[in-house]
Motif scaffolding. Structure first.
Motif, PDB file in Angstrom:
ATOM      1  N   GLY A 216       8.182  -1.634 -12.068  1.00 23.37           N
ATOM      2  CA  GLY A 216       6.690  -1.436 -11.785  1.00 23.37           C
ATOM      3  C   GLY A 216       5.999  -2.394 -12.724  1.00 23.37           C
ATOM      4  O   GLY A 216       4.955  -2.911 -12.000  1.00 23.37           O
ATOM      5  N   LEU A 217       6.405  -2.802 -13.696  1.00 25.38           N
ATOM      6  CA  LEU A 217       5.565  -4.126 -14.252  1.00 25.38           C
ATOM      7  C   LEU A 217       5.806  -5.394 -13.525  1.00 25.38           C
ATOM      8  O   LEU A 217       4.801  -6.230 -13.229  1.00 25.38           O
ATOM      9  N   PHE A 218       6.998  -5.540 -12.940  1.00 25.58           N
ATOM     10  CA  PHE A 218       7.131  -6.627 -12.090  1.00 25.58           C
ATOM     11  C   PHE A 218       6.235  -6.572 -10.556  1.00 25.58           C
ATOM     12  O   PHE A 218       5.624  -7.419 -10.449  1.00 25.58           O
ATOM     13  N   ILE A 219       6.339  -5.538 -10.265  1.00 29.07           N
ATOM     14  CA  ILE A 219       5.763  -5.216  -8.814  1.00 29.07           C
ATOM     15  C   ILE A 219       4.043  -5.332  -9.126  1.00 29.07           C
ATOM     16  O   ILE A 219       3.365  -5.970  -8.453  1.00 29.07           O
ATOM     17  N   VAL A 220       3.665  -4.792 -10.373  1.00 27.14           N
ATOM     18  CA  VAL A 220       2.299  -4.967 -10.389  1.00 27.14           C
ATOM     19  C   VAL A 220       1.857  -6.285 -10.872  1.00 27.14           C
ATOM     20  O   VAL A 220       0.751  -6.684 -10.334  1.00 27.14           O
ATOM     21  N   SER A 221       2.644  -7.039 -11.543  1.00 30.00           N
ATOM     22  CA  SER A 221       2.544  -8.404 -11.875  1.00 30.00           C
ATOM     23  C   SER A 221       2.365  -9.343 -10.678  1.00 30.00           C
ATOM     24  O   SER A 221       1.372 -10.151 -10.431  1.00 30.00           O
TER      25      SER A 221
ATOM     26  N   VAL B 161       0.881  -1.292   0.069  1.00 26.47           N
ATOM     27  CA  VAL B 161      -0.002   0.087   0.216  1.00 26.47           C
ATOM     28  C   VAL B 161       0.926   1.275  -0.007  1.00 26.47           C
ATOM     29  O   VAL B 161       0.773   2.225  -0.813  1.00 26.47           O
ATOM     30  N   PRO B 162       1.845   1.416   0.863  1.00 28.13           N
ATOM     31  CA  PRO B 162       2.714   2.663   1.024  1.00 28.13           C
ATOM     32  C   PRO B 162       3.552   2.673  -0.387  1.00 28.13           C
ATOM     33  O   PRO B 162       3.943   3.810  -0.964  1.00 28.13           O
ATOM     34  N   LEU B 163       3.871   1.432  -0.776  1.00 28.72           N
ATOM     35  CA  LEU B 163       4.871   1.420  -1.901  1.00 28.72           C
ATOM     36  C   LEU B 163       4.148   2.055  -3.140  1.00 28.72           C
ATOM     37  O   LEU B 163       4.716   2.906  -3.855  1.00 28.72           O
ATOM     38  N   VAL B 164       3.077   1.540  -3.415  1.00 26.70           N
ATOM     39  CA  VAL B 164       2.156   2.339  -4.655  1.00 26.70           C
ATOM     40  C   VAL B 164       1.721   3.488  -4.651  1.00 26.70           C
ATOM     41  O   VAL B 164       1.696   4.432  -5.286  1.00 26.70           O
ATOM     42  N   TRP B 165       1.470   4.044  -3.274  1.00 21.32           N
ATOM     43  CA  TRP B 165       1.473   5.295  -2.771  1.00 21.32           C
ATOM     44  C   TRP B 165       2.483   6.391  -3.253  1.00 21.32           C
ATOM     45  O   TRP B 165       2.378   7.118  -3.710  1.00 21.32           O
ATOM     46  N   MET B 166       3.699   5.789  -2.718  1.00 21.65           N
ATOM     47  CA  MET B 166       4.933   6.509  -3.231  1.00 21.65           C
ATOM     48  C   MET B 166       5.005   6.556  -4.772  1.00 21.65           C
ATOM     49  O   MET B 166       5.635   7.713  -5.173  1.00 21.65           O
TER      50      MET B 166
END
Length: 160
Positions: free
Chosen positions: A129-134, A70-75
């Motif tokens: 970002g693609l890796f994290i989202v996946s 959650v905070p990672l996506v927010w940042m």
């Protein structure tokens, strides 16, 4: 090496079956029934009955990973907000989207925006970002499956 004769093989097979049928039945060990019933019970229980069966450390790690997302996506959203605003201000997308008659121009403007954004964002960030989202997507699917699996109807074909 001799070639095999099918007639001799069939005759040998018939003789072997006849001799085996004449043998008295061999009693099974007394512990066999208990082992077979235990094995049937283990296979009859549903696999992966949810998070409740996970070890506490694995559950804590999953909760920590979800909380960290959650905070990672927010940042990341806060970091990219400035780049997106700058790209929108530099391109003609804002004016084209306002006009309804310029559909082709708005598509071209959106393509131009995508190109500018891809040049502004470092390729390592895009791949990361693609890796994290996946990974988050796969984790949410797995979490949903684990939470819903106990509620799904199961086939009783394997149980005895």
């Amino acid at each position: 090496m001799k070639s095999r004769n099918p007639e001799h093989e069939q005759q040998l097979e018939r003789l072997a079956h006849q001799v085996l049928r004449e043998c008295p039945p061999c009693p099974a060990p007394a512990s066999l029934e208990a082992r077979v019933l235990r094995a049937i019970e283990q296979h009859a229980q549903p696999h992966g009955a949810g998070l409740a069966r996970w070890p506490r450390a694995a559950r804590a790690l999953l909760i920590a990973a979800c909380a960290l997302c959650v905070p990672l996506v927010w940042m990341l959203a806060a970091l990219l907000r400035g780049h997106v605003t700058h790209a929108l201000a530099d391109s003609s997308v804002g004016h084209v989207v306002m006009g309804v008659s310029g559909t082709s121009r708005s598509l071209l403007g959106l393509g131009e925006l995508a190109v500018r954004l891809s040049h502004l964002i470092p390729s390592d960030w895009l791949l990361g970002g693609l890796f994290i989202v996946s990974a988050v997507y796969a984790g949410l699917i797995a979490l949903g499956y684990l939470l819903l699996y106990p509620t799904l109807p199961h086939s009783k074909a394997h149980s005895v």
